[in-house]
Design an enzyme around this catalytic site. Structure first.
Site, PDB file in Angstrom:
ATOM      1  N   LYS A  55      83.895   9.030  43.123  1.00 56.98           N
ATOM      2  CA  LYS A  55      84.114   8.159  44.268  1.00 56.98           C
ATOM      3  C   LYS A  55      83.149   6.974  44.263  1.00 56.98           C
ATOM      4  O   LYS A  55      83.339   6.007  44.986  1.00 56.98           O
ATOM      5  CB  LYS A  55      83.886   8.984  45.561  1.00 56.98           C
ATOM      6  CG  LYS A  55      84.904  10.113  45.741  1.00 56.98           C
ATOM      7  CD  LYS A  55      84.537  11.003  46.936  1.00 56.98           C
ATOM      8  CE  LYS A  55      83.822  12.170  46.384  1.00 56.98           C
ATOM      9  NZ  LYS A  55      83.788  13.446  46.937  1.00 56.98           N
ATOM     10  N   GLY A  56      82.104   7.093  43.456  1.00 56.85           N
ATOM     11  CA  GLY A  56      81.013   6.108  43.505  1.00 56.85           C
ATOM     12  C   GLY A  56      81.415   4.680  43.212  1.00 56.85           C
ATOM     13  O   GLY A  56      80.826   3.737  43.736  1.00 56.85           O
ATOM     14  N   GLU A 111      82.374   1.030  37.077  1.00 58.91           N
ATOM     15  CA  GLU A 111      81.526   2.166  37.445  1.00 58.91           C
ATOM     16  C   GLU A 111      80.373   1.711  38.329  1.00 58.91           C
ATOM     17  O   GLU A 111      79.916   0.570  38.230  1.00 58.91           O
ATOM     18  CB  GLU A 111      80.948   2.813  36.166  1.00 58.91           C
ATOM     19  CG  GLU A 111      81.460   4.201  35.863  1.00 58.91           C
ATOM     20  CD  GLU A 111      80.923   5.291  36.780  1.00 58.91           C
ATOM     21  OE1 GLU A 111      80.978   5.139  38.020  1.00 58.91           O
ATOM     22  OE2 GLU A 111      80.468   6.310  36.242  1.00 58.91           O
ATOM     23  N   ASP A 112      79.908   2.631  39.162  1.00 59.18           N
ATOM     24  CA  ASP A 112      78.776   2.297  40.026  1.00 59.18           C
ATOM     25  C   ASP A 112      77.484   2.127  39.230  1.00 59.18           C
ATOM     26  O   ASP A 112      76.763   1.158  39.404  1.00 59.18           O
ATOM     27  CB  ASP A 112      78.604   3.371  41.122  1.00 59.18           C
ATOM     28  CG  ASP A 112      78.625   4.807  40.582  1.00 59.18           C
ATOM     29  OD1 ASP A 112      78.634   5.011  39.353  1.00 59.18           O
ATOM     30  OD2 ASP A 112      78.636   5.744  41.408  1.00 59.18           O
ATOM     31  N   ASP A 115      73.795   5.481  33.734  1.00 60.97           N
ATOM     32  CA  ASP A 115      72.529   6.216  33.763  1.00 60.97           C
ATOM     33  C   ASP A 115      72.294   6.806  32.372  1.00 60.97           C
ATOM     34  O   ASP A 115      71.905   6.094  31.458  1.00 60.97           O
ATOM     35  CB  ASP A 115      72.638   7.279  34.863  1.00 60.97           C
ATOM     36  CG  ASP A 115      71.341   7.990  35.166  1.00 60.97           C
ATOM     37  OD1 ASP A 115      70.280   7.362  35.047  1.00 60.97           O
ATOM     38  OD2 ASP A 115      71.383   9.179  35.535  1.00 60.97           O
ATOM     39  N   LYS A 143      70.588   1.656  34.458  1.00 70.04           N
ATOM     40  CA  LYS A 143      69.253   2.272  34.381  1.00 70.04           C
ATOM     41  C   LYS A 143      68.984   2.565  32.905  1.00 70.04           C
ATOM     42  O   LYS A 143      69.143   3.703  32.456  1.00 70.04           O
ATOM     43  CB  LYS A 143      69.307   3.606  35.140  1.00 70.04           C
ATOM     44  CG  LYS A 143      68.467   3.698  36.392  1.00 70.04           C
ATOM     45  CD  LYS A 143      68.314   5.145  36.811  1.00 70.04           C
ATOM     46  CE  LYS A 143      69.116   5.516  38.003  1.00 70.04           C
ATOM     47  NZ  LYS A 143      68.961   6.937  38.408  1.00 70.04           N
ATOM     48  N   PHE A 164      65.997   7.252  41.638  1.00 71.90           N
ATOM     49  CA  PHE A 164      67.282   7.731  42.141  1.00 71.90           C
ATOM     50  C   PHE A 164      67.710   6.865  43.316  1.00 71.90           C
ATOM     51  O   PHE A 164      67.007   6.755  44.315  1.00 71.90           O
ATOM     52  CB  PHE A 164      67.213   9.207  42.543  1.00 71.90           C
ATOM     53  CG  PHE A 164      68.576   9.789  42.753  1.00 71.90           C
ATOM     54  CD1 PHE A 164      69.334  10.211  41.675  1.00 71.90           C
ATOM     55  CD2 PHE A 164      69.128   9.877  44.026  1.00 71.90           C
ATOM     56  CE1 PHE A 164      70.621  10.718  41.850  1.00 71.90           C
ATOM     57  CE2 PHE A 164      70.408  10.388  44.216  1.00 71.90           C
ATOM     58  CZ  PHE A 164      71.146  10.802  43.128  1.00 71.90           C
ATOM     59  N   VAL A 165      68.871   6.235  43.163  1.00 67.30           N
ATOM     60  CA  VAL A 165      69.325   5.290  44.186  1.00 67.30           C
ATOM     61  C   VAL A 165      70.577   5.797  44.901  1.00 67.30           C
ATOM     62  O   VAL A 165      71.359   6.577  44.353  1.00 67.30           O
ATOM     63  CB  VAL A 165      69.589   3.889  43.579  1.00 67.30           C
ATOM     64  CG1 VAL A 165      68.281   3.211  43.203  1.00 67.30           C
ATOM     65  CG2 VAL A 165      70.528   3.962  42.376  1.00 67.30           C
ATOM     66  N   ASP A 171      75.813   8.384  45.948  1.00 66.19           N
ATOM     67  CA  ASP A 171      75.508   9.425  46.922  1.00 66.19           C
ATOM     68  C   ASP A 171      74.336  10.298  46.510  1.00 66.19           C
ATOM     69  O   ASP A 171      73.939  10.351  45.346  1.00 66.19           O
ATOM     70  CB  ASP A 171      76.721  10.337  47.096  1.00 66.19           C
ATOM     71  CG  ASP A 171      76.929  11.248  45.886  1.00 66.19           C
ATOM     72  OD1 ASP A 171      77.005  10.719  44.754  1.00 66.19           O
ATOM     73  OD2 ASP A 171      76.981  12.481  46.061  1.00 66.19           O
ATOM     74  N   ARG A 177      76.822   7.203  50.759  1.00 64.06           N
ATOM     75  CA  ARG A 177      77.733   6.309  50.033  1.00 64.06           C
ATOM     76  C   ARG A 177      78.068   5.067  50.846  1.00 64.06           C
ATOM     77  O   ARG A 177      78.345   4.008  50.300  1.00 64.06           O
ATOM     78  CB  ARG A 177      79.058   7.031  49.719  1.00 64.06           C
ATOM     79  CG  ARG A 177      78.954   8.134  48.682  1.00 64.06           C
ATOM     80  CD  ARG A 177      80.358   8.526  48.234  1.00 64.06           C
ATOM     81  NE  ARG A 177      80.418   9.814  47.557  1.00 64.06           N
ATOM     82  CZ  ARG A 177      80.194   9.999  46.265  1.00 64.06           C
ATOM     83  NH1 ARG A 177      79.866   8.986  45.494  1.00 64.06           N
ATOM     84  NH2 ARG A 177      80.290  11.198  45.728  1.00 64.06           N
TER      85      ARG A 177
HETATM   86  P1  IMP Z   1      75.633   9.152  33.619  1.00 64.49           P
HETATM   87  O1  IMP Z   1      76.777   9.954  33.106  1.00 64.49           O
HETATM   88  O2  IMP Z   1      74.323   9.882  33.488  1.00 64.49           O
HETATM   89  O3  IMP Z   1      75.539   7.744  33.062  1.00 64.49           O
HETATM   90  O4  IMP Z   1      75.779   9.043  35.176  1.00 64.49           O
HETATM   91  C1  IMP Z   1      76.824   8.444  35.755  1.00 64.49           C
HETATM   92  C2  IMP Z   1      77.058   9.009  37.128  1.00 64.49           C
HETATM   93  O5  IMP Z   1      75.938   9.757  37.626  1.00 64.49           O
HETATM   94  C3  IMP Z   1      77.234   7.879  38.098  1.00 64.49           C
HETATM   95  O6  IMP Z   1      78.582   7.495  38.163  1.00 64.49           O
HETATM   96  C4  IMP Z   1      76.738   8.484  39.372  1.00 64.49           C
HETATM   97  O7  IMP Z   1      77.779   9.197  40.001  1.00 64.49           O
HETATM   98  C5  IMP Z   1      75.680   9.452  38.972  1.00 64.49           C
HETATM   99  N1  IMP Z   1      74.328   8.858  39.072  1.00 64.49           N
HETATM  100  C6  IMP Z   1      73.530   8.460  38.079  1.00 64.49           C
HETATM  101  N2  IMP Z   1      72.383   7.943  38.538  1.00 64.49           N
HETATM  102  C7  IMP Z   1      72.469   8.014  39.879  1.00 64.49           C
HETATM  103  C8  IMP Z   1      71.588   7.616  40.960  1.00 64.49           C
HETATM  104  O8  IMP Z   1      70.478   7.067  40.775  1.00 64.49           O
HETATM  105  N3  IMP Z   1      72.044   7.853  42.206  1.00 64.49           N
HETATM  106  C9  IMP Z   1      73.246   8.427  42.476  1.00 64.49           C
HETATM  107  N4  IMP Z   1      74.102   8.813  41.514  1.00 64.49           N
HETATM  108  C10 IMP Z   1      73.708   8.606  40.231  1.00 64.49           C
HETATM  109 MG    MG Z   2      79.903   8.052  39.799  1.00 67.35          MG
END
Ligand code: IMP
Ligand code: MG
Length: 195
Positions: A55-56, A111-112, A115, A143, A164-165, A171, A177
């Protein structure tokens, strides 16, 4: 008195939480306008198909879609990788697929946050198999310190430090959110929460 959105006390036994503004709503909106123009410059004559991750990514998608000139369509996919907290499980699972085929389309994944990159790495592999004409990635936040895969975004709103944001779609256990800005989540006695 603290601002109600800045300090919240949770139910019995839970930690005190607060959010420190990192990127204001105004800066987010301004940056999205720039990103929309850049995307349209890169694909001046093509219908663009935005694919967002529930949902992000929803707030970013709706603002971005309304800022891109010309023909735009969109669709949603859902994956689960994070549990209830701030730590990734490292495993990505598809929980809702797209409604329509992306074959031959110019697809922008919206994408939001990028990470570790596990989510986008999974999605890009999946989408590439479906033979889009072009496949690009737009993320509001990046990030880079946390990256575990080689995946990179073509369009990045803001590069942020390893904190962590929450807000603007992001969320913490499904909360925050709806904040119109992005902020750093502070847990306990004002200490930063490191995922
Ligand atoms: P990744 O797969 O580690 O790149 O993470 C992607 C997903 O993790 C994002 O779409 C978010 O839903 C969640 N996420 C990663 N970092 C954060 C954060 O700092 N705050 C909240 N959600 C996060
Ligand atoms: Mg997400």
């Amino acid at each position: 008195m603290p601002h109600p959105q800045k300090t919240q006390r949770r139910a019995a036994g839970a930690q005190k939480e607060s959010v420190r503004v990192l990127i204001t709503g105004g800066r987010i909106q301004k940056r999205i306008q720039e990103m929309a123009r850049q995307i349209r410059r890169d694909f001046p004559d093509e219908p663009l198909h935005l694919v967002s991750v529930l949902k992000g990514g929803v707030f970013f998608l709706t603002d971005l879609a309304r800022s891109i000139a010309g023909e735009v369509s969109f669709d949603f996919i859902a994956v689960s990788s994070y549990g209830q907290g701030t730590r990734s499980s490292g495993q990505v699972r598809l929980t809702r697929d797209l409604d329509s085929s992306i074959e031959g389309k110019t697809v922008i994944v919206v994408e939001d946050i990028l990470d570790t990159g596990m989510t986008l790495d999974y999605l890009l592999r999946l989408f590439q198999q479906r033979k889009p004409k072009h496949l690009r990635v737009a993320v509001l936040l990046d990030k880079p310190e946390r990256r575990l895969t080689a995946v990179r975004a073509d369009y990045v709103g803001f590069t942020i430090p390893n904190e962590f944001v929450v807000g603007y779609g992001l969320d913490y256990a499904e909360r925050y959110r709806n904040l119109p800005y992005v902020g750093v989540l502070l847990l306990g006695s004002g200490s930063k929460k490191k995922p």
